[in-house]
Design a protein around this motif. Structure first.
Motif, PDB file in Angstrom:
ATOM      1  N   ARG A  67       0.891  -1.284  -0.100  1.00 61.80           N
ATOM      2  CA  ARG A  67      -0.056   0.029  -0.104  1.00 61.80           C
ATOM      3  C   ARG A  67       0.934   1.239   0.098  1.00 61.80           C
TER       4      ARG A  67
ATOM      5  N   ARG B 138      -5.780   0.271   4.386  1.00 63.04           N
ATOM      6  CA  ARG B 138      -7.020  -0.614   3.751  1.00 63.04           C
ATOM      7  C   ARG B 138      -7.972  -0.032   3.138  1.00 63.04           C
TER       8      ARG B 138
ATOM      9  N   ASP C 250      -6.926  -0.882  -0.468  1.00 55.91           N
ATOM     10  CA  ASP C 250      -7.348  -2.125  -1.030  1.00 55.91           C
ATOM     11  C   ASP C 250      -8.799  -2.287  -1.091  1.00 55.91           C
ATOM     12  N   LEU C 251      -9.778  -1.292  -0.555  1.00 54.33           N
ATOM     13  CA  LEU C 251     -11.220  -1.348  -0.701  1.00 54.33           C
ATOM     14  C   LEU C 251     -11.264  -0.940  -2.377  1.00 54.33           C
TER      15      LEU C 251
ATOM     16  N   GLN D 147      -9.327  -0.930  -4.783  1.00 55.51           N
ATOM     17  CA  GLN D 147      -8.778  -1.854  -5.894  1.00 55.51           C
ATOM     18  C   GLN D 147      -9.923  -2.971  -5.782  1.00 55.51           C
ATOM     19  N   VAL D 148     -10.575  -3.503  -4.777  1.00 59.25           N
ATOM     20  CA  VAL D 148     -11.331  -4.632  -4.952  1.00 59.25           C
ATOM     21  C   VAL D 148     -12.596  -4.228  -5.830  1.00 59.25           C
ATOM     22  N   MET D 149     -13.017  -2.914  -5.322  1.00 54.72           N
ATOM     23  CA  MET D 149     -14.312  -2.567  -5.944  1.00 54.72           C
ATOM     24  C   MET D 149     -14.077  -2.213  -7.353  1.00 54.72           C
ATOM     25  N   ASP D 150     -13.007  -1.850  -7.743  1.00 59.49           N
ATOM     26  CA  ASP D 150     -12.521  -1.691  -9.160  1.00 59.49           C
ATOM     27  C   ASP D 150     -12.670  -3.096 -10.014  1.00 59.49           C
ATOM     28  N   ARG D 151     -12.161  -4.087  -9.331  1.00 59.88           N
ATOM     29  CA  ARG D 151     -12.119  -5.198 -10.074  1.00 59.88           C
ATOM     30  C   ARG D 151     -13.620  -6.181 -10.191  1.00 59.88           C
ATOM     31  N   VAL D 152     -14.267  -5.759  -8.962  1.00 59.40           N
ATOM     32  CA  VAL D 152     -15.537  -6.154  -8.952  1.00 59.40           C
ATOM     33  C   VAL D 152     -16.459  -5.524  -9.989  1.00 59.40           C
TER      34      VAL D 152
ATOM     35  N   CYS E  71     -17.747  -8.592 -12.148  1.00 58.92           N
ATOM     36  CA  CYS E  71     -18.840  -9.115 -11.613  1.00 58.92           C
ATOM     37  C   CYS E  71     -20.146  -8.896 -12.765  1.00 58.92           C
TER      38      CYS E  71
ATOM     39  N   ARG F 145     -17.207   4.687  -8.001  1.00 58.87           N
ATOM     40  CA  ARG F 145     -16.459   3.749  -9.002  1.00 58.87           C
ATOM     41  C   ARG F 145     -17.413   4.220 -10.479  1.00 58.87           C
TER      42      ARG F 145
END
Length: 350
Positions: free
Chosen positions: A24, A127, A130-131, A133-138, A142, A192
């Protein structure tokens, strides 16, 4: 004649340094002790050829070997007093650390010094990266998430806000933490979507790829990111707290409130004290908010009189606000008591 009075000095056992870094923090930004150890080490080992720090270490003249020694091999590499630095991956190297622990516990091996050296630390709020990055991928991968729009998600923001209030009023801290996360998810989710520059209802993206179609007026016009949201909030907080970040003085909560209202009045340039009050909120809350705005703004206006329960509730809400009571909170508290009375009458426990 041999002199046995002096014992032979034991061979130096060396030193193992496990140099950890946070993904990070930007690669290459390492602490001074980390750079000192890296430059002074006899060997620097890294099992991951794609480790993000490697390009920066090479630029700094640090030679890194791509190697994944086991515990025995690492201890042997320290023979003669050598210092070996190991760069674990982002998840660490459980195999290696467990092996070193077993060797140290066996008592059969002369162990080198073992040091865990953080090369970079997570800052508060890390963190959240991280949130994002995860939201971007989802959002990209998804099938459900990738099709959501601001308008379609609006109901969830309301639901999550109510669940947060319920957790606060129940005093359940575990539930509070979870519900705060759910509310935060709504913020990150909407931000996002906003990166794509889509309208609130998601129109203008006929091919469903999540990107505005050329010439349809959507494109990236009006697009913004979570950084824009956070940046605007930081500016607002600083601007509205001159007693913290400036020369203004505020000794009481009332002074702070007065600062806040004056600053908002200048920012918003509203024509009426009722401007900015969302009329879609629950009725009691709306009535109390309007009464509070009128009172704070010094607007002398009588409550409207009429027939029916609506006007009676309006009067009760205004009275509650004047007495410093949130009518929505008070009614929910009474409703919970009523709920328990109903359950007791039904013979339902808990």
């Amino acid at each position: 004649m041999t002199d046995h009075s002096q014992s032979t000095a034991p061979e130096p056992t060396g030193r193992i340094v496990l140099l950890t870094t946070s993904h990070r923090v930007a690669p290459g930004v390492l602490s001074w002790p980390a750079w000192q150890v890296l430059h002074a080490a006899d060997r620097v080992l890294c099992a991951d050829p794609g480790h993000p720090q490697l390009p920066y270490l090479r630029e700094a003249g640090v030679e890194v070997e791509h190697a994944a020694p086991d515990a025995h091999e690492l201890v042997e590499a320290c023979a003669g007093g050598r210092t070996v630095v190991v760069l674990p991956g982002g998840e660490g190297d459980r195999r290696l650390t467990d092996g070193l622990a077993r060797l140290a516990g066996s008592g059969r091996v002369s162990m080198p010094g073992l040091e865990l050296l953080p090369g970079s630390y997570d800052l508060p709020g890390a963190r959240l990266l991280d949130l994002v990055q995860v939201m971007d991928r989802v959002r990209r991968e998804c099938p459900w998430t990738s099709r959501q729009t601001h308008r379609g998600l609006a109901k969830y923001a309301i639901e999550e806000a109510y669940e947060l209030v319920e957790a606060i009023e129940a005093g359940d801290r575990e539930e509070l933490r979870e519900e705060l996360g759910d509310v935060l998810l709504q913020v990150v989710f909407h931000a996002r979507i906003a990166e794509e520059g889509l309208p609130a209802d998601g129109e203008g993206d006929g091919d469903g790829d999540g990107e505005g179609d050329e010439g349809d007026g959507a494109g990236t016009l009006g697009a913004f990111s979570i950084d824009d949201v956070a940046g605007a909030l930081v500016e607002k907080l600083i601007h509205r707290h001159p007693h913290v970040f400036g020369d203004a003085e505020a000794e009481t909560p009332e002074d702070v409130h007065a600062h806040w209202q004056r600053t908002k009045a200048v920012e918003k340039q509203r024509e009426s004290v009722t401007d900015g009050v969302p009329v879609g909120q629950p009725g009691l809350a709306l009535a109390a908010k309007l009464a509070g705005r009128a009172r704070a703004g010094g607007v002398a206006v009588e409550l409207p009189r009429g027939e029916g329960i609506g006007y009676e509730l309006l009067e009760l809400a205004a009275r509650a606000e004047a007495e410093g009571v949130d009518p929505e909170t008070a009614l929910r508290a009474a409703a919970r008591v009523y709920r328990e009375a109903i359950r007791a009458a039904e013979g339902v426990g808990g």
